[in-house]
Write a protein that holds these residues in place. Sequence first.
Motif, PDB file in Angstrom:
ATOM      1  N   MET A   1      27.340  71.943  14.902  1.00 25.51           N
ATOM      2  CA  MET A   1      26.007  71.362  15.064  1.00 25.51           C
ATOM      3  C   MET A   1      24.997  72.501  15.192  1.00 25.51           C
ATOM      4  O   MET A   1      25.162  73.379  16.036  1.00 25.51           O
ATOM      5  N   GLY A   2      23.990  72.481  14.321  1.00 28.28           N
ATOM      6  CA  GLY A   2      23.034  73.575  14.334  1.00 28.28           C
ATOM      7  C   GLY A   2      23.673  74.915  14.014  1.00 28.28           C
ATOM      8  O   GLY A   2      23.221  75.963  14.476  1.00 28.28           O
ATOM      9  N   GLY A   3      24.758  74.882  13.227  1.00 31.15           N
ATOM     10  CA  GLY A   3      25.444  76.105  12.829  1.00 31.15           C
ATOM     11  C   GLY A   3      26.424  76.647  13.847  1.00 31.15           C
ATOM     12  O   GLY A   3      27.048  77.690  13.621  1.00 31.15           O
ATOM     13  N   ARG A   4      26.614  75.946  14.955  1.00 28.02           N
ATOM     14  CA  ARG A   4      27.526  76.402  16.001  1.00 28.02           C
ATOM     15  C   ARG A   4      28.619  75.368  16.257  1.00 28.02           C
ATOM     16  O   ARG A   4      28.382  74.175  16.099  1.00 28.02           O
ATOM     17  N   PRO A   5      29.790  75.820  16.693  1.00 29.94           N
ATOM     18  CA  PRO A   5      30.837  74.843  17.028  1.00 29.94           C
ATOM     19  C   PRO A   5      30.357  73.893  18.117  1.00 29.94           C
ATOM     20  O   PRO A   5      29.750  74.323  19.102  1.00 29.94           O
ATOM     21  N   HIS A   6      30.627  72.615  17.933  1.00 33.83           N
ATOM     22  CA  HIS A   6      30.280  71.612  18.939  1.00 33.83           C
ATOM     23  C   HIS A   6      31.490  71.482  19.864  1.00 33.83           C
ATOM     24  O   HIS A   6      32.507  70.900  19.491  1.00 33.83           O
ATOM     25  N   VAL A   7      31.375  72.026  21.047  1.00 33.09           N
ATOM     26  CA  VAL A   7      32.527  72.092  21.954  1.00 33.09           C
ATOM     27  C   VAL A   7      32.419  71.059  23.067  1.00 33.09           C
ATOM     28  O   VAL A   7      31.333  70.552  23.380  1.00 33.09           O
ATOM     29  N   ASP A   8      33.559  70.764  23.661  1.00 33.45           N
ATOM     30  CA  ASP A   8      33.620  69.909  24.843  1.00 33.45           C
ATOM     31  C   ASP A   8      33.379  70.764  26.081  1.00 33.45           C
ATOM     32  O   ASP A   8      33.892  71.889  26.186  1.00 33.45           O
ATOM     33  N   HIS A   9      32.613  70.235  27.031  1.00 33.02           N
ATOM     34  CA  HIS A   9      32.251  71.006  28.214  1.00 33.02           C
ATOM     35  C   HIS A   9      33.462  71.402  29.038  1.00 33.02           C
ATOM     36  O   HIS A   9      33.571  72.547  29.508  1.00 33.02           O
ATOM     37  N   GLU A  10      34.383  70.479  29.247  1.00 27.13           N
ATOM     38  CA  GLU A  10      35.510  70.732  30.143  1.00 27.13           C
ATOM     39  C   GLU A  10      36.587  71.618  29.504  1.00 27.13           C
ATOM     40  O   GLU A  10      37.129  72.517  30.153  1.00 27.13           O
ATOM     41  N   THR A  11      36.901  71.380  28.254  1.00 23.79           N
ATOM     42  CA  THR A  11      38.002  72.114  27.622  1.00 23.79           C
ATOM     43  C   THR A  11      37.547  73.371  26.903  1.00 23.79           C
ATOM     44  O   THR A  11      38.356  74.284  26.678  1.00 23.79           O
ATOM     45  N   GLY A  12      36.275  73.394  26.494  1.00 25.63           N
ATOM     46  CA  GLY A  12      35.773  74.517  25.712  1.00 25.63           C
ATOM     47  C   GLY A  12      36.230  74.497  24.267  1.00 25.63           C
ATOM     48  O   GLY A  12      35.921  75.406  23.493  1.00 25.63           O
ATOM     49  N   GLN A  13      36.953  73.447  23.867  1.00 28.75           N
ATOM     50  CA  GLN A  13      37.485  73.348  22.508  1.00 28.75           C
ATOM     51  C   GLN A  13      36.481  72.682  21.569  1.00 28.75           C
ATOM     52  O   GLN A  13      35.740  71.783  21.963  1.00 28.75           O
ATOM     53  N   THR A  14      36.477  73.142  20.329  1.00 26.68           N
ATOM     54  CA  THR A  14      35.632  72.519  19.312  1.00 26.68           C
ATOM     55  C   THR A  14      36.108  71.091  19.061  1.00 26.68           C
ATOM     56  O   THR A  14      37.315  70.838  18.931  1.00 26.68           O
ATOM     57  N   ILE A  15      35.171  70.157  18.993  1.00 24.12           N
ATOM     58  CA  ILE A  15      35.518  68.756  18.747  1.00 24.12           C
ATOM     59  C   ILE A  15      36.126  68.630  17.352  1.00 24.12           C
ATOM     60  O   ILE A  15      35.542  69.091  16.360  1.00 24.12           O
ATOM     61  N   ALA A  16      37.300  68.019  17.279  1.00 24.31           N
ATOM     62  CA  ALA A  16      37.995  67.797  16.013  1.00 24.31           C
ATOM     63  C   ALA A  16      38.184  66.299  15.810  1.00 24.31           C
ATOM     64  O   ALA A  16      38.570  65.588  16.744  1.00 24.31           O
TER      65      ALA A  16
ATOM     66  N   GLU B   1      23.694  61.528  25.379  1.00 32.07           N
ATOM     67  CA  GLU B   1      22.543  62.194  24.762  1.00 32.07           C
ATOM     68  C   GLU B   1      22.951  63.472  24.036  1.00 32.07           C
ATOM     69  O   GLU B   1      24.054  64.001  24.230  1.00 32.07           O
ATOM     70  N   ASN B   2      22.001  63.967  23.199  1.00 33.37           N
ATOM     71  CA  ASN B   2      22.297  65.150  22.394  1.00 33.37           C
ATOM     72  C   ASN B   2      21.127  66.134  22.345  1.00 33.37           C
ATOM     73  O   ASN B   2      20.995  66.886  21.381  1.00 33.37           O
ATOM     74  N   SER B   3      20.275  66.127  23.355  1.00 30.06           N
ATOM     75  CA  SER B   3      19.227  67.151  23.408  1.00 30.06           C
ATOM     76  C   SER B   3      19.887  68.500  23.685  1.00 30.06           C
ATOM     77  O   SER B   3      21.049  68.578  24.091  1.00 30.06           O
ATOM     78  N   PHE B   4      19.144  69.569  23.463  1.00 27.70           N
ATOM     79  CA  PHE B   4      19.722  70.901  23.705  1.00 27.70           C
ATOM     80  C   PHE B   4      20.177  71.049  25.152  1.00 27.70           C
ATOM     81  O   PHE B   4      21.214  71.669  25.427  1.00 27.70           O
ATOM     82  N   ALA B   5      19.425  70.449  26.080  1.00 25.53           N
ATOM     83  CA  ALA B   5      19.760  70.571  27.501  1.00 25.53           C
ATOM     84  C   ALA B   5      21.031  69.820  27.861  1.00 25.53           C
ATOM     85  O   ALA B   5      21.632  70.078  28.905  1.00 25.53           O
ATOM     86  N   ALA B   6      21.457  68.889  26.995  1.00 24.21           N
ATOM     87  CA  ALA B   6      22.656  68.090  27.270  1.00 24.21           C
ATOM     88  C   ALA B   6      23.936  68.761  26.786  1.00 24.21           C
ATOM     89  O   ALA B   6      25.030  68.324  27.131  1.00 24.21           O
ATOM     90  N   ARG B   7      23.814  69.799  26.008  1.00 25.57           N
ATOM     91  CA  ARG B   7      24.979  70.432  25.383  1.00 25.57           C
ATOM     92  C   ARG B   7      25.575  71.510  26.283  1.00 25.57           C
ATOM     93  O   ARG B   7      24.835  72.225  26.953  1.00 25.57           O
ATOM     94  N   PRO B   8      26.907  71.666  26.268  1.00 25.38           N
ATOM     95  CA  PRO B   8      27.904  70.812  25.598  1.00 25.38           C
ATOM     96  C   PRO B   8      28.176  69.546  26.405  1.00 25.38           C
ATOM     97  O   PRO B   8      28.130  69.555  27.630  1.00 25.38           O
ATOM     98  N   GLN B   9      28.458  68.457  25.709  1.00 27.90           N
ATOM     99  CA  GLN B   9      28.701  67.173  26.352  1.00 27.90           C
ATOM    100  C   GLN B   9      30.140  67.074  26.857  1.00 27.90           C
ATOM    101  O   GLN B   9      30.991  67.886  26.512  1.00 27.90           O
ATOM    102  N   SER B  10      30.373  66.038  27.629  1.00 28.29           N
ATOM    103  CA  SER B  10      31.707  65.770  28.185  1.00 28.29           C
ATOM    104  C   SER B  10      32.292  64.490  27.599  1.00 28.29           C
ATOM    105  O   SER B  10      31.599  63.473  27.512  1.00 28.29           O
ATOM    106  N   GLY B  11      33.556  64.546  27.200  1.00 28.76           N
ATOM    107  CA  GLY B  11      34.314  63.349  26.876  1.00 28.76           C
ATOM    108  C   GLY B  11      34.189  62.796  25.480  1.00 28.76           C
ATOM    109  O   GLY B  11      34.888  61.826  25.156  1.00 28.76           O
ATOM    110  N   LEU B  12      33.350  63.369  24.622  1.00 33.36           N
ATOM    111  CA  LEU B  12      33.210  62.828  23.271  1.00 33.36           C
ATOM    112  C   LEU B  12      34.509  62.937  22.481  1.00 33.36           C
ATOM    113  O   LEU B  12      34.839  62.067  21.672  1.00 33.36           O
ATOM    114  N   TYR B  13      35.261  63.994  22.717  1.00 32.99           N
ATOM    115  CA  TYR B  13      36.483  64.222  21.930  1.00 32.99           C
ATOM    116  C   TYR B  13      37.562  63.181  22.219  1.00 32.99           C
ATOM    117  O   TYR B  13      38.512  63.033  21.438  1.00 32.99           O
ATOM    118  N   LEU B  14      37.432  62.445  23.316  1.00 30.38           N
ATOM    119  CA  LEU B  14      38.418  61.418  23.661  1.00 30.38           C
ATOM    120  C   LEU B  14      38.069  60.039  23.094  1.00 30.38           C
ATOM    121  O   LEU B  14      38.865  59.104  23.203  1.00 30.38           O
TER     122      LEU B  14
END
Length: 337
Positions: free
Chosen positions: A239-254, A51-64
């Motif tokens: 996303m929404g003008g902010r870096p979309h980061v991974d929850h575990e790593t804190g890194q911006t998704i590339a 999911e991608n609601s505000f409450a779901a951010r930042p998500q886990s595992g998308l970068y993999l």
Amino acid sequence: MKKTTLIILIGALVAILLAGSAMVLVPGSVQDFVKQKAGLTGNRPIAIMVENSFAARPQSGLYLADVVFEVVDEYGITRFVSIYASRDAGIVGPFRSSRPYYAEIAKSFDAIYAFFGTYPHNYQYIESLGIYTMSAMTDKSGMSHIVGLCPYWRDWKRSKVQEHTAFTSTVKIKEKAAAVGYPLEGNGIPFSYKGDADEGGRGNVSNVFIDFGTPAYAPKGFNVNFKYDRASNSYLRYMGGRPHVDHETGQTIAVKNVVVLITDIVGPIDQYKHMSVRTTGSGQAFYFIDGNAVEGHWERGGLGDPFKFFDGDGNEISLNVGTTWVSMVMPGKVGWQ
């Protein structure tokens, strides 16, 4: 020609292609070699709803994920179908429910499809697609035979609202799939791949803008930018003008490739505000690879077929090895500079 000589020639060609641009035409045998080296073939992909609601951010595992499809849902909120073949993710989520077009996307990869339940008629539809289903919930309506199989856990530190607390893992999904007899061997990711362009082949398109708004919904915080980083030859997601980061790593998704597919999106189509998104046929497409922008089209013959990507001359697009982010939007919703 001797076999050893042929191997040397193929190896040399691969080396050239790995330094080639996105526009090079890659012979099929070399495409297969590149995919095998990248681990993109031989495995049955795992497709997971995130999911991608505000409450779901930042998500886990998308970068993999090897591929992420992003499509609009109720009220203009997007969701992700994250596809894993070459890498595992120990945590993915928050894990959410399915809609018909998300299931159709999963079907295009012949994937094991993991989702946190759905509504009765969609259970029935998903079963009719012949997908290897891995639902976290059992269909109690009796409209299908889908039962709750998918392993998941809840993390109440992530949210106080239950619907944002469910997480899963590709490792656990594979273990469960094997236990119930689902085949883990498959055809991997059905796209054409190549190596990164060298410095001379990289373009100057620095920013890609994607608008997921529809006539019914255009909430703030869901429009996306992909900013090109020339040094790493990748696109950083905002996303929404902010870096979309991974929850575990804190890194911006590339990601290595940004693909925008233009299609028909209508809705809401019922009292529950569900949307309808066309995933078959053809449409205009835009590809952002190696800092270049290419206009072309996409095709998908039927629900049992994969998506195919073509440039303006009808040549199949070869993607860079790495994560590909695919956005499905209405006409006039993409721009770049």
